[in-house]
Design an enzyme around this catalytic site. Sequence first.
Site, short mmCIF file in Angstrom:
data_model
loop_
_atom_site.label_atom_id
_atom_site.label_comp_id
_atom_site.label_asym_id
_atom_site.label_seq_id
_atom_site.Cartn_x
_atom_site.Cartn_y
_atom_site.Cartn_z
CB SER A 166 -0.89 -0.02 1.23
OG SER A 166 -1.71 1.12 1.25
CG ASN B 249 6.34 7.86 2.90
OD1 ASN B 249 5.25 8.34 3.24
ND2 ASN B 249 6.70 6.62 3.21
CG ASN C 120 -1.57 1.73 8.09
OD1 ASN C 120 -0.79 1.43 9.01
ND2 ASN C 120 -1.36 2.75 7.29
CB CYS D 153 0.05 5.79 9.08
SG CYS D 153 0.79 7.06 8.04
CG ASN E 190 3.58 1.44 7.98
OD1 ASN E 190 4.28 2.14 7.26
ND2 ASN E 190 2.27 1.60 8.06
N GLY F 54 12.73 0.88 1.98
CA GLY F 54 13.78 0.56 1.01
C GLY F 54 14.71 -0.51 1.57
N GLY G 6 11.63 -3.36 2.57
CA GLY G 6 12.87 -3.37 1.80
C GLY G 6 13.03 -4.53 0.84
#
Lengths: 308, 244
Positions: A26, A74, A133, A136, A198, A223, A250
């Site tokens: 997502s 992000n 989720n 976040c 997450n 990543g 990742g």
Amino acid sequence: MREKAADRLRVDLCGIELENPVIPASGTFGYGYEFAEIYDINRLGTFSFKGTTRQPRFGNPTPRIAECPAGMINAVGLQNPGVEKVISEELPRLKKVFSKPVMANVSGFSIEEYAETCAMLEAEEQVGWLEVNISCPNVHGGGMSFGTDPKQAAAVTRAVRAVTKKPVIMKLSPNVTDIAEMAAACEEAGADGISLINTLQGMRINLKTRRPVLANVMGGVSGPCVFPVALRMVWQVCRTVKIPVIGMGGVSTAEDVLEMMTAGAAAVEVGAANLTDPRACLRIIEELPAAMDRYGIRSLRELRSPEG
Amino acid sequence: MEQTLLRIEENRPLTRDILKIRLTGDVSGVERPGQFVNIKLEGLFLRRPISVFDREEDAITLIYRTVGVGTRRLSEMKAGETLDVLTGLGNGYDLTRAGDRPLLLGGGAGVPPLYWLARVLREQGKRVTAVLGFNSAEDVFAEEDFRKLGCETTVTTADGSHGIRGFVTDAMPEEYSYFYACGPEPMMRAVDRRAKTEGEFSLEERMGCGFGACMGCSCRTRDGMKRICREGPVLRRGEILWEK
């Protein structure tokens, strides 16, 4: 005896069979159509669509993106059109390019909101799983607070469980002291699966301006740099709960998928890799059989027997 | 969007921090002036978005400024090496609105995407005015390129060392039918205050993917949320909300 090529990659995720275990995560795959422009997304096991909330959200101010060695940070902040528009506009559009069950990723700011959004998605035939989720890191007053307190996580799980017959997969935050405790609380509250991790909270500073790069100051790191942390947590959770676990964090190669599944994951989500290599998931799926041959793995199902 | 491997034919400095790179290969994804490409560089996780200066049948030319680790790495690459490039990103300029006398306003590293636009407008027989702004004489590039197209070209420099002293807004002509602007945000805000016609601005933002998947570069507009990489980078004057 050698299994038929296609069967080697098949896995079961909460009672729904996947052609392969590769699932775009997502927030890195939108609602699918950008990727459908460059490959047939039906090749995927499934995908988890952009985190959806009850109300539309613009998200955080920009800059929302920073780079770090072998990864990115992000702070998008759950930008999405809201569940009503997802149902009236995104899902009908998706149906034209994707014929498999899709994973609906849901976020919220209160237990009632989680339940309400999930209840609305319950009627959507194409939604195969609800990925809830509670992790976040980029929204204040919600999201991750449910993911850092086992009692709150259990309460969200119960509330969602009560409004849906679809499999409920709780998506956990790595930003906790004891990930196994969080997973156990969700399992006990009726979750059908766990997905993790997450993003990890992080930040960068721009030395020219001496200010944080991200307008939100902090964001979520993803990543290849987070893979070892993610793998460790997947390992721990797989040794704590009996329900299926989706490993992510990742993952960018077929070998990463095999490591996650050897740790006990039933399926694997791929996130940041989609953003830098739009064909990443397709490449991983295509590389899996040869990678399995290299390590003497006949089928992915044989990996799912965690021990120790 | 297309993903393609392009060969570097040349990569040479134009000024102290501006380089020109020419890439050959399948560039069929590059459709319109104002679009950009997103380049993968060895050792860096995110791609680097760069606007297209010009497009030929089997080649594109980019002009970029070395601003950070990514563009510095790109500046070190040599002819003969290949780059993994996503092409044909973004909406591009709307050529149908140009009118007979379009005005092109470029500031510094914002000049490059206007060149291909100028070439196409000239090929359509338009009378094109280009006002290109730089800090100083030693920063000036592409002036001759615009002149060779037959654009009425004016250069401004902030320190007055070349062309007109001042900013592009100090050299805007009296008459024009429409404008296209690309440059630093203060320049574009000044253009917005000064302009007498409709026009469009090419915007910049830090991007994650460059093709609409990550929502990293979203901005609010009068027409709702837009992704700079997908519904942009070119936005109409009337839809931009400058306050931030």
